[in-house]
Design a protein around this motif. Sequence first.
Motif, PDB file in Angstrom:
ATOM      1  N   ASP A  28      24.933   0.831 101.775  1.00 53.89           N
ATOM      2  CA  ASP A  28      23.857   0.128 101.085  1.00 53.89           C
ATOM      3  C   ASP A  28      22.700  -0.163 102.030  1.00 53.89           C
ATOM      4  N   LEU A  29      23.011  -0.579 103.264  1.00 55.95           N
ATOM      5  CA  LEU A  29      21.952  -0.858 104.226  1.00 55.95           C
ATOM      6  C   LEU A  29      21.266   0.422 104.693  1.00 55.95           C
ATOM      7  N   LEU A  30      22.027   1.490 104.860  1.00 49.62           N
ATOM      8  CA  LEU A  30      21.429   2.768 105.249  1.00 49.62           C
ATOM      9  C   LEU A  30      20.459   3.251 104.172  1.00 49.62           C
ATOM     10  N   ALA A  31      20.816   3.057 102.912  1.00 55.81           N
ATOM     11  CA  ALA A  31      19.908   3.425 101.820  1.00 55.81           C
ATOM     12  C   ALA A  31      18.667   2.542 101.826  1.00 55.81           C
ATOM     13  N   GLU A  32      18.838   1.259 102.140  1.00 51.12           N
ATOM     14  CA  GLU A  32      17.704   0.343 102.211  1.00 51.12           C
ATOM     15  C   GLU A  32      16.758   0.739 103.342  1.00 51.12           C
ATOM     16  N   ILE A  33      17.323   1.173 104.468  1.00 48.13           N
ATOM     17  CA  ILE A  33      16.496   1.631 105.588  1.00 48.13           C
ATOM     18  C   ILE A  33      15.679   2.851 105.159  1.00 48.13           C
ATOM     19  N   GLY A  34      16.347   3.803 104.524  1.00 41.72           N
ATOM     20  CA  GLY A  34      15.656   5.010 104.077  1.00 41.72           C
ATOM     21  C   GLY A  34      14.522   4.701 103.119  1.00 41.72           C
ATOM     22  N   THR A 159       8.342  -5.582 105.171  1.00 46.77           N
ATOM     23  CA  THR A 159       9.603  -6.003 104.572  1.00 46.77           C
ATOM     24  C   THR A 159      10.729  -5.678 105.532  1.00 46.77           C
ATOM     25  N   THR A 160      11.512  -6.665 105.905  1.00 42.41           N
ATOM     26  CA  THR A 160      12.603  -6.444 106.853  1.00 42.41           C
ATOM     27  C   THR A 160      13.897  -6.096 106.122  1.00 42.41           C
ATOM     28  N   VAL A 161      14.764  -5.391 106.839  1.00 40.41           N
ATOM     29  CA  VAL A 161      16.121  -5.120 106.359  1.00 40.41           C
ATOM     30  C   VAL A 161      17.019  -6.143 107.043  1.00 40.41           C
ATOM     31  N   ASN A 162      17.552  -7.076 106.277  1.00 40.66           N
ATOM     32  CA  ASN A 162      18.355  -8.156 106.851  1.00 40.66           C
ATOM     33  C   ASN A 162      19.803  -7.698 107.014  1.00 40.66           C
ATOM     34  N   VAL A 163      20.264  -7.717 108.251  1.00 38.22           N
ATOM     35  CA  VAL A 163      21.619  -7.243 108.577  1.00 38.22           C
ATOM     36  C   VAL A 163      22.499  -8.459 108.820  1.00 38.22           C
ATOM     37  N   ARG A 164      23.502  -8.628 107.976  1.00 40.41           N
ATOM     38  CA  ARG A 164      24.423  -9.763 108.100  1.00 40.41           C
ATOM     39  C   ARG A 164      25.835  -9.237 108.330  1.00 40.41           C
ATOM     40  N   GLY A 165      26.825 -10.072 108.078  1.00 37.81           N
ATOM     41  CA  GLY A 165      28.213  -9.634 108.191  1.00 37.81           C
ATOM     42  C   GLY A 165      28.549  -8.598 107.143  1.00 37.81           C
ATOM     43  N   GLU A 167      31.091  -6.716 104.242  1.00 34.58           N
ATOM     44  CA  GLU A 167      31.857  -7.197 103.100  1.00 34.58           C
ATOM     45  C   GLU A 167      33.307  -7.465 103.513  1.00 34.58           C
ATOM     46  N   ARG A 168      33.929  -8.468 102.867  1.00 31.63           N
ATOM     47  CA  ARG A 168      35.278  -8.861 103.243  1.00 31.63           C
ATOM     48  C   ARG A 168      36.292  -7.708 103.152  1.00 31.63           C
ATOM     49  N   ALA A 169      36.209  -6.941 102.099  1.00 31.29           N
ATOM     50  CA  ALA A 169      37.147  -5.826 101.964  1.00 31.29           C
ATOM     51  C   ALA A 169      37.000  -4.849 103.125  1.00 31.29           C
ATOM     52  N   GLU A 170      35.766  -4.645 103.597  1.00 32.57           N
ATOM     53  CA  GLU A 170      35.518  -3.752 104.719  1.00 32.57           C
ATOM     54  C   GLU A 170      36.047  -4.362 106.010  1.00 32.57           C
ATOM     55  N   SER A 171      35.925  -5.686 106.161  1.00 33.39           N
ATOM     56  CA  SER A 171      36.470  -6.367 107.340  1.00 33.39           C
ATOM     57  C   SER A 171      37.984  -6.187 107.411  1.00 33.39           C
ATOM     58  N   VAL A 172      38.650  -6.397 106.277  1.00 36.59           N
ATOM     59  CA  VAL A 172      40.107  -6.265 106.229  1.00 36.59           C
ATOM     60  C   VAL A 172      40.519  -4.827 106.519  1.00 36.59           C
ATOM     61  N   ARG A 173      39.814  -3.881 105.902  1.00 36.07           N
ATOM     62  CA  ARG A 173      40.124  -2.475 106.139  1.00 36.07           C
ATOM     63  C   ARG A 173      39.994  -2.122 107.614  1.00 36.07           C
ATOM     64  N   PHE A 174      38.913  -2.591 108.241  1.00 34.17           N
ATOM     65  CA  PHE A 174      38.699  -2.293 109.646  1.00 34.17           C
ATOM     66  C   PHE A 174      39.817  -2.864 110.516  1.00 34.17           C
TER      67      PHE A 174
END
Length: 358
Positions: A28-34, A159-165, A167-174
């Motif tokens: 989602d963030l990569l698409a926002e950057i593009g 317009t900035t792309v705000n990078v936060r933590g 998603e929880r499911a991705e954290s658990v998967r990692f």
Amino acid sequence: MSHSEVPPPPEIWSVPASTSRNLAARDDLLAEIGAALARRGVAPLCGLGGTGKTKLAIEYAYRNAGAYDTVFLIDGQSQATMDASFVTLAAEMRLPEHEQLDPARAVGVVRSKLGRRGRWLLLFDGVRDPSEVEPYIPSVSHGGHILTTSQNPIWRGLTTVNVRGIERAESVRFLLQRTGETDAESADALAEELGDLPLALAQAGAYIEETGRPLAEYLALFRQRPAALLERPVSFPVTVATAWESSLAAVFSHQAAAELLSLCSFLPMDAIPRRSLGEYDPLALDDAIAMLRLHSLIEVRPHALSVHRLVKIVVRNQLRRDDRRRWMEAARRIVQASGRISPSTEEEREGRTEPESG
């Protein structure tokens, strides 16, 4: 093209190796950057240190390498580092007499050359002040792109792309993938404790991998000694604690900002109502918030402020014992006045004891 594939390099390519081992896909963030680059040609990635801004910029470069003839990463932390990067880029571009170019001329020649053509991507990494990078940015009118990373979210006119933590499911998967475990309950609880911060997750995963300590045991240890674990380097060149060193040093040289951050570090709520800070002079409060925002150490929401839970831990651990007690008591008064629960057991322990040491 899959992000795991290495694309054919552009004619000029100076970007560190891409790795997804410590980074979620974040499509989602990569698409926002593009989308931001397509609209304006410039996309600032902003957020707290440790959210993975640099890795995200590098991932974007790898995924889109085929769209560019030149992709170059520039150390944006100071004028000296940017000058050095442009001298190197002038040589890579084989500009006439590049060996004799001083930094000022190298910057001017590279900007002029790139500004007259497209299909290039410059990544300015670690920009402290947007005004410092302006003299180095070529015109993007012919299709060039500028991608910056910064803790400073104030980029006027952009317009900035705000990078936060993540998603929880991705954290658990990692965590499960990195440790080879199947204890999803402990992984979820640990991700909660770490606030889903990519650097903290990667640091925890590396610690578990190197020590063989099970996820559940690491979780229990983190709950007992969070600051000590955040400071332990394992195989990482940067820890969560060291990632914020320069930002915290700057903040603690500003009295109002230091006091606000110290107070917030003992408040148990995720969203701190502005009205609960009514004892502050409004202008002093605004000055403090502005200073903290320069380093993304505070997030401003409608009628509320938010400080990442790991920032709170690191700040509490850096305070002197008397200051810890003073700010814990101030937080207790605010919580009681607002009718909320008292500061948590952890905050009480942090206020009574000496700072942890690794």
